[in-house]
Write an enzyme that holds these catalytic residues in place. Structure first.
Site, PDB file in Angstrom:
ATOM      1  N   CYS A 108       0.863  -1.185   0.000  1.00 45.40           N
ATOM      2  CA  CYS A 108       0.000   0.000   0.000  1.00 45.40           C
ATOM      3  C   CYS A 108       0.894   1.228   0.000  1.00 45.40           C
ATOM      4  O   CYS A 108       2.096   1.132   0.166  1.00 45.40           O
ATOM      5  CB  CYS A 108      -0.847   0.024   1.266  1.00 45.40           C
ATOM      6  SG  CYS A 108      -1.784  -1.488   1.526  1.00 45.40           S
TER       7      CYS A 108
ATOM      8  N   ARG B 113       1.072   1.560  -6.120  1.00 47.76           N
ATOM      9  CA  ARG B 113       1.270   0.570  -5.059  1.00 47.76           C
ATOM     10  C   ARG B 113      -0.031  -0.160  -4.700  1.00 47.76           C
ATOM     11  O   ARG B 113      -0.005  -1.107  -3.912  1.00 47.76           O
ATOM     12  CB  ARG B 113       1.831   1.239  -3.809  1.00 47.76           C
ATOM     13  CG  ARG B 113       3.147   1.928  -4.057  1.00 47.76           C
ATOM     14  CD  ARG B 113       3.524   2.782  -2.873  1.00 47.76           C
ATOM     15  NE  ARG B 113       3.979   1.981  -1.761  1.00 47.76           N
ATOM     16  CZ  ARG B 113       5.216   1.576  -1.572  1.00 47.76           C
ATOM     17  NH1 ARG B 113       6.150   1.920  -2.421  1.00 47.76           N
ATOM     18  NH2 ARG B 113       5.550   0.851  -0.538  1.00 47.76           N
TER      19      ARG B 113
ATOM     20  N   TRP C  52      -3.651  -1.834  -1.141  1.00 49.09           N
ATOM     21  CA  TRP C  52      -3.547  -3.111  -1.851  1.00 49.09           C
ATOM     22  C   TRP C  52      -4.007  -4.139  -0.824  1.00 49.09           C
ATOM     23  O   TRP C  52      -3.299  -4.409   0.141  1.00 49.09           O
ATOM     24  CB  TRP C  52      -2.104  -3.350  -2.270  1.00 49.09           C
ATOM     25  CG  TRP C  52      -1.930  -4.658  -2.966  1.00 49.09           C
ATOM     26  CD1 TRP C  52      -1.856  -5.890  -2.393  1.00 49.09           C
ATOM     27  CD2 TRP C  52      -1.826  -4.860  -4.364  1.00 49.09           C
ATOM     28  NE1 TRP C  52      -1.714  -6.845  -3.352  1.00 49.09           N
ATOM     29  CE2 TRP C  52      -1.694  -6.245  -4.572  1.00 49.09           C
ATOM     30  CE3 TRP C  52      -1.836  -4.005  -5.465  1.00 49.09           C
ATOM     31  CZ2 TRP C  52      -1.549  -6.786  -5.842  1.00 49.09           C
ATOM     32  CZ3 TRP C  52      -1.699  -4.563  -6.721  1.00 49.09           C
ATOM     33  CH2 TRP C  52      -1.561  -5.932  -6.904  1.00 49.09           C
TER      34      TRP C  52
ATOM     35  N   ASN D 178       1.169   0.078   5.789  1.00 47.79           N
ATOM     36  CA  ASN D 178       1.586  -0.692   4.619  1.00 47.79           C
ATOM     37  C   ASN D 178       2.336  -1.909   5.136  1.00 47.79           C
ATOM     38  O   ASN D 178       3.229  -1.762   5.964  1.00 47.79           O
ATOM     39  CB  ASN D 178       2.512   0.181   3.755  1.00 47.79           C
ATOM     40  CG  ASN D 178       3.267  -0.626   2.724  1.00 47.79           C
ATOM     41  OD1 ASN D 178       2.769  -1.636   2.248  1.00 47.79           O
ATOM     42  ND2 ASN D 178       4.465  -0.181   2.395  1.00 47.79           N
ATOM     43  N   GLY D 179       1.974  -3.109   4.664  1.00 47.60           N
ATOM     44  CA  GLY D 179       2.698  -4.304   5.113  1.00 47.60           C
ATOM     45  C   GLY D 179       1.760  -5.265   5.824  1.00 47.60           C
ATOM     46  O   GLY D 179       0.543  -5.192   5.678  1.00 47.60           O
TER      47      GLY D 179
ATOM     48  N   GLU E 160      22.578 -20.709  -6.506  1.00 51.56           N
ATOM     49  CA  GLU E 160      22.275 -19.284  -6.674  1.00 51.56           C
ATOM     50  C   GLU E 160      23.353 -18.423  -5.997  1.00 51.56           C
ATOM     51  O   GLU E 160      23.764 -17.391  -6.536  1.00 51.56           O
ATOM     52  CB  GLU E 160      20.878 -18.990  -6.086  1.00 51.56           C
ATOM     53  CG  GLU E 160      20.493 -17.529  -5.953  1.00 51.56           C
ATOM     54  CD  GLU E 160      20.402 -16.757  -7.279  1.00 51.56           C
ATOM     55  OE1 GLU E 160      20.579 -17.357  -8.349  1.00 51.56           O
ATOM     56  OE2 GLU E 160      20.182 -15.541  -7.215  1.00 51.56           O
TER      57      GLU E 160
ATOM     58  N   LYS F 216      25.456 -15.725  -8.040  1.00 51.42           N
ATOM     59  CA  LYS F 216      25.458 -14.306  -7.653  1.00 51.42           C
ATOM     60  C   LYS F 216      26.889 -13.830  -7.454  1.00 51.42           C
ATOM     61  O   LYS F 216      27.264 -12.751  -7.903  1.00 51.42           O
ATOM     62  CB  LYS F 216      24.668 -14.188  -6.355  1.00 51.42           C
ATOM     63  CG  LYS F 216      23.712 -13.151  -6.107  1.00 51.42           C
ATOM     64  CD  LYS F 216      22.466 -12.907  -6.847  1.00 51.42           C
ATOM     65  CE  LYS F 216      22.388 -13.172  -8.297  1.00 51.42           C
ATOM     66  NZ  LYS F 216      21.055 -13.470  -8.760  1.00 51.42           N
TER      67      LYS F 216
ATOM     68  N   GLU G 163      28.865 -13.654 -10.872  1.00 50.14           N
ATOM     69  CA  GLU G 163      28.459 -12.668 -11.878  1.00 50.14           C
ATOM     70  C   GLU G 163      28.801 -11.234 -11.481  1.00 50.14           C
ATOM     71  O   GLU G 163      29.033 -10.411 -12.361  1.00 50.14           O
ATOM     72  CB  GLU G 163      26.988 -12.804 -12.255  1.00 50.14           C
ATOM     73  CG  GLU G 163      25.998 -12.382 -11.212  1.00 50.14           C
ATOM     74  CD  GLU G 163      24.554 -12.577 -11.644  1.00 50.14           C
ATOM     75  OE1 GLU G 163      24.239 -12.340 -12.809  1.00 50.14           O
ATOM     76  OE2 GLU G 163      23.743 -12.969 -10.793  1.00 50.14           O
TER      77      GLU G 163
ATOM     78  N   HIS H 243      31.979 -37.021  -3.658  1.00 53.00           N
ATOM     79  CA  HIS H 243      32.093 -37.651  -4.977  1.00 53.00           C
ATOM     80  C   HIS H 243      32.964 -36.833  -5.919  1.00 53.00           C
ATOM     81  O   HIS H 243      32.841 -36.955  -7.130  1.00 53.00           O
ATOM     82  CB  HIS H 243      30.704 -37.878  -5.570  1.00 53.00           C
ATOM     83  CG  HIS H 243      29.848 -38.744  -4.708  1.00 53.00           C
ATOM     84  ND1 HIS H 243      30.045 -40.100  -4.588  1.00 53.00           N
ATOM     85  CD2 HIS H 243      28.844 -38.440  -3.856  1.00 53.00           C
ATOM     86  CE1 HIS H 243      29.183 -40.600  -3.733  1.00 53.00           C
ATOM     87  NE2 HIS H 243      28.448 -39.602  -3.268  1.00 53.00           N
TER      88      HIS H 243
ATOM     89  N   LYS I 236      20.365  -7.311 -18.780  1.00 53.21           N
ATOM     90  CA  LYS I 236      19.192  -7.582 -17.941  1.00 53.21           C
ATOM     91  C   LYS I 236      18.167  -8.445 -18.675  1.00 53.21           C
ATOM     92  O   LYS I 236      17.465  -9.239 -18.071  1.00 53.21           O
ATOM     93  CB  LYS I 236      18.573  -6.247 -17.513  1.00 53.21           C
ATOM     94  CG  LYS I 236      17.489  -6.374 -16.471  1.00 53.21           C
ATOM     95  CD  LYS I 236      18.054  -6.801 -15.121  1.00 53.21           C
ATOM     96  CE  LYS I 236      16.964  -7.141 -14.128  1.00 53.21           C
ATOM     97  NZ  LYS I 236      17.485  -8.028 -13.055  1.00 53.21           N
TER      98      LYS I 236
HETATM   99  C1  F6R Z   1      21.263 -13.689 -12.535  1.00 56.80           C
HETATM  100  C2  F6R Z   1      20.301 -13.246 -13.523  1.00 56.80           C
HETATM  101  C3  F6R Z   1      20.093 -14.082 -14.736  1.00 56.80           C
HETATM  102  C4  F6R Z   1      18.602 -14.151 -15.096  1.00 56.80           C
HETATM  103  C5  F6R Z   1      18.422 -14.897 -16.425  1.00 56.80           C
HETATM  104  C6  F6R Z   1      16.957 -15.050 -16.773  1.00 56.80           C
HETATM  105  O1  F6R Z   1      21.341 -12.807 -11.468  1.00 56.80           O
HETATM  106  O2  F6R Z   1      19.691 -12.218 -13.386  1.00 56.80           O
HETATM  107  O3  F6R Z   1      20.620 -15.358 -14.563  1.00 56.80           O
HETATM  108  O4  F6R Z   1      17.929 -14.799 -14.062  1.00 56.80           O
HETATM  109  O5  F6R Z   1      19.059 -14.199 -17.445  1.00 56.80           O
HETATM  110  O6  F6R Z   1      16.337 -13.821 -16.962  1.00 56.80           O
HETATM  111  P1  F6R Z   1      14.776 -13.689 -16.923  1.00 56.80           P
HETATM  112  O7  F6R Z   1      14.336 -14.008 -15.533  1.00 56.80           O
HETATM  113  O8  F6R Z   1      14.488 -12.261 -17.297  1.00 56.80           O
HETATM  114  O9  F6R Z   1      14.210 -14.666 -17.901  1.00 56.80           O
END
Ligand code: F6R
Length: 608
Positions: A2, A27, A74, A98-99, A480, A484, A487, A503, A603
């Protein structure tokens, strides 16, 4: 999610409050409302639906007060209606919120036992009654709010005004964002700086756990232990607010810290928190009961959200899951039976390989359910049903809040599948929904370890290679964590199922290799602890992420640890994502890397 606003003005504030709410309507717009003091008395106007309904109401019944709070809703607890619209009020106080107040049910029962009559179905109303109770016991408004805050669990932001108090506005923040603005003899409070942009460009942000007492001449901040603290004023650029970093150095940090709020918002979309049930916001074009196999396809972090969900769908709904990265899924020519279900997961909704997997599955006669963050994306448009993650725009290239929102949606879907397939009872559904409702608050708690993690990251930044280990749903999280870290810091990292250690990868262990173990207290905890001992016996540098006392329980004395809040185990992956993300973020930052735009990455990956 909200939007909340508060104004201490020099003249009537109703139209300013509405202006500000317009900027927060993104929101939520289930209802809107405003409270002011008319001749010292709390007076409200509220309306179901969009803000224009409130404006029409105000045109018929104007408000003249010079102090006011406003809200755009919301819905989480209780259906969208005027009686559930904020502000909620008693004869002493009005509040906007909110929350999620996680423990509202027990507080409501306690207050009802003390003779309180509730006027709404919301969790918010308990806050108004708690503050009122403290004021009736003789506390001043400021102390009554401080006392009430101590009774509340969850992730939230609040704004209060009080009967007869023309020069007092109080705000509080735990998990959800809150900013205050400084004007000429006026003061403002809002969910974000965007809401305050028409009035001021001088802003201060509350830190997590803070509360603030405002008059027309200034603001006094207190931390979660009620100690007076200073929060710096800063100038903001009005035009850039929607893509503003707030008081963070990078979008990634901002997005990590937004998680309690956006996870809460996403969960609220899929759960009926009052009833303790899953309530999907769409009709399914298939019956989970008739599905024989669920196929999941995605890339990168979204794939790892899918891998986590495999554990949930198989365990909670007894539904077999086949999952592959989209670049393989699309070319494997695997047989997919018509009538079964393929799920694709994507933040951008534009990833080429994921889209191709969707089209392949569709050609095989499968129904497509997509979990996406961008509702207008190609993947969303080509799906039979779209489960939105309500993470908001993710600007940092490394995915953080989109991941935890994907997990939140997938958790709700797995429970829904379990209910439909008769593999979980109504009581189990209630228990699982209650576990999920605690997640935003637990993420907020986990984020409090930021300072310790920054210290650990300084050490980690010296490593050449890093190993992440986990079992069960902590295994995808280990993958993950490694993704992270590599990258954004460019340190080589690998994730392994802890049981696989012996293994092969155990050969790598030596004193210079940091090994990060993700060990929530779940079904696999004892076994993970055994794997930790295998690493310790070979001199590996251990960092354990788990409940308090984990290193001691494992009998290891030279391990570092990040202590996580106690929690039920099923959805620990969502909460344990927070330290994993912070560790990568601070390691990259210490190394001076371009955190938001790491080299070679994009992205939205629209090529295969
Ligand atoms: C890692 C990352 C990428 C995305 C991947 C898929 O931090 O952001 O591995 O997860 O490129 O992207 P989407 O989710 O937009 O299909």
């Amino acid at each position: 999610m909200c939007g909340i606003v508060g104004i201490l003005g020099n003249g009537p504030v109703a139209s300013q409050v509405v202006d500000s709410l317009k900027r927060l309507e993104y929101r939520g717009y289930d209802s809107a409302g405003i409270a002011t003091l008319e001749g010292g008395h709390l007076t409200r106007r509220r309306a179901e639906g969009k803000l224009r309904n409130l404006q029409a109401r105000l045109a018929e019944e104007p408000l003249q007060g010079h102090i006011g709070i406003g809200h755009t809703r919301w819905a989480t607890h209780g259906r969208p209606s005027e009686y559930n619209a904020h502000p909620h009020a008693t004869d002493r106080v009005a509040v906007v919120h909110n929350g999620i107040i996680e423990n509202f049910r027990s507080l409501r029962e306690e207050l009802m036992g003390q003779g309180v009559n509730f006027q709404s179905d919301t969790d918010t109303e308990v806050v108004a009654h708690l503050v009122t109770r403290e004021m009736r016991r003789g506390l001043a408004p400021r102390d009554a709010v401080a006392a009430a805050l101590k009774c509340l669990h969850g992730a939230f932001a609040l704004g209060f005004i009080f009967e007869g108090e023309e020069n007092l506005l109080i705000g509080a923040r735990r998990g959800a964002p809150l900013a205050i603005g400084y004007g000429e003899g006026e003061m403002y409070l809002g969910s974000d700086a965007l809401a305050l942009a028409p009035f001021t460009d001088t802003i201060a942000y509350l830190e997590d756990g803070d509360w603030v007492v405002m008059t027309r001449t200034g603001a006094t901040f207190y931390d979660e232990n009620d100690r007076e603290v200073v929060r710096q004023r800063q100038k903001t650029q009005a035009g850039a607010f929607l893509v503003d970093k707030g008081n963070h150095r990078h979008f990634m940090a901002k997005e990590i810290h937004e998680q309690p709020e956006v996870i809460g918002r996403t969960l609220a979309h899929y759960l009926d928190m009052s009833a303790g049930k899953v309530s999907l916001p769409f009709d399914l074009p298939f019956d989970f009961k008739a599905i024989r196999k669920l196929s999941i396809s995605a890339c990168g972090t979204a794939f790892l959200a899918g891998l986590t969900a495999k554990y949930w769908f198989e365990r909670l709904a007894r539904l077999p899951v086949e999952i592959d990265v989209a670049s393989e899924f699309r070319y494997r020519e695997m047989p997919l039976d018509a009538g079964d279900l393929t799920m694709v997961i994507s933040q951008s909704g534009e990833t080429a390989d994921t889209l191709a997997s969707l089209r392949y599955a569709k050609d095989c006669g499968q129904k497509i359910l997509s979990v996406v963050n961008v509702p207008t994306s190609t993947i969303a448009r080509e799906s039979d049903v779209v489960a939105l993650t309500l993470a908001g725009p993710e600007i940092g290239v490394a995915s953080t809040k989109a991941f935890t929102c994907q997990l939140s949606v997938l958790a709700a879907l797995a429970i829904a599948a379990g209910v439909a397939r008769g593999t979980i009872s109504a009581e189990q559904e209630q228990a699982l929904v209650s576990e999920l409702m605690h997640v935003p608050g637990l993420v907020a708690e986990a984020l409090k370890h930021e300072h310790d993690i920054e210290g650990i990251a300084k050490e980690l930044s010296k490593a050449k290679d890093v190993l992440y280990l986990g079992r069960g749903t902590s295994y995808p999280l280990a993958l993950e964590g490694a993704l992270k870290l590599k990258e954004i810091s460019y340190i080589h990292a690998e994730g392994y199922a802890a049981g696989e250690l012996k293994h092969g990868p155990i050969a790598l262990i030596e004193e210079t290799l940091p090994v990060i173990v993700i060990a929530p207290r779940d079904h696999w905890f004892e076994k993970t602890v055994s794997n930790v001992q295998e690493v310790a016996a070979r001199g590996g540098q251990l960092l354990m992420i788990g409940p308090a006392g984990i290193a001691h329980e494992a009998g290891i004395h030279n391990a570092q640890s990040i202590v996580m809040p106690d929690m039920a185990p099923t959805f620990s992956a969502i909460v344990y994502s927070a330290p994993i993300q912070l560790l990568a973020y601070y390691t990259a930052m210490v190394m001076g890397k371009d955190v938001d735009q790491p080299r070679n990455l994009a992205k939205s990956v629209t090529v295969e």
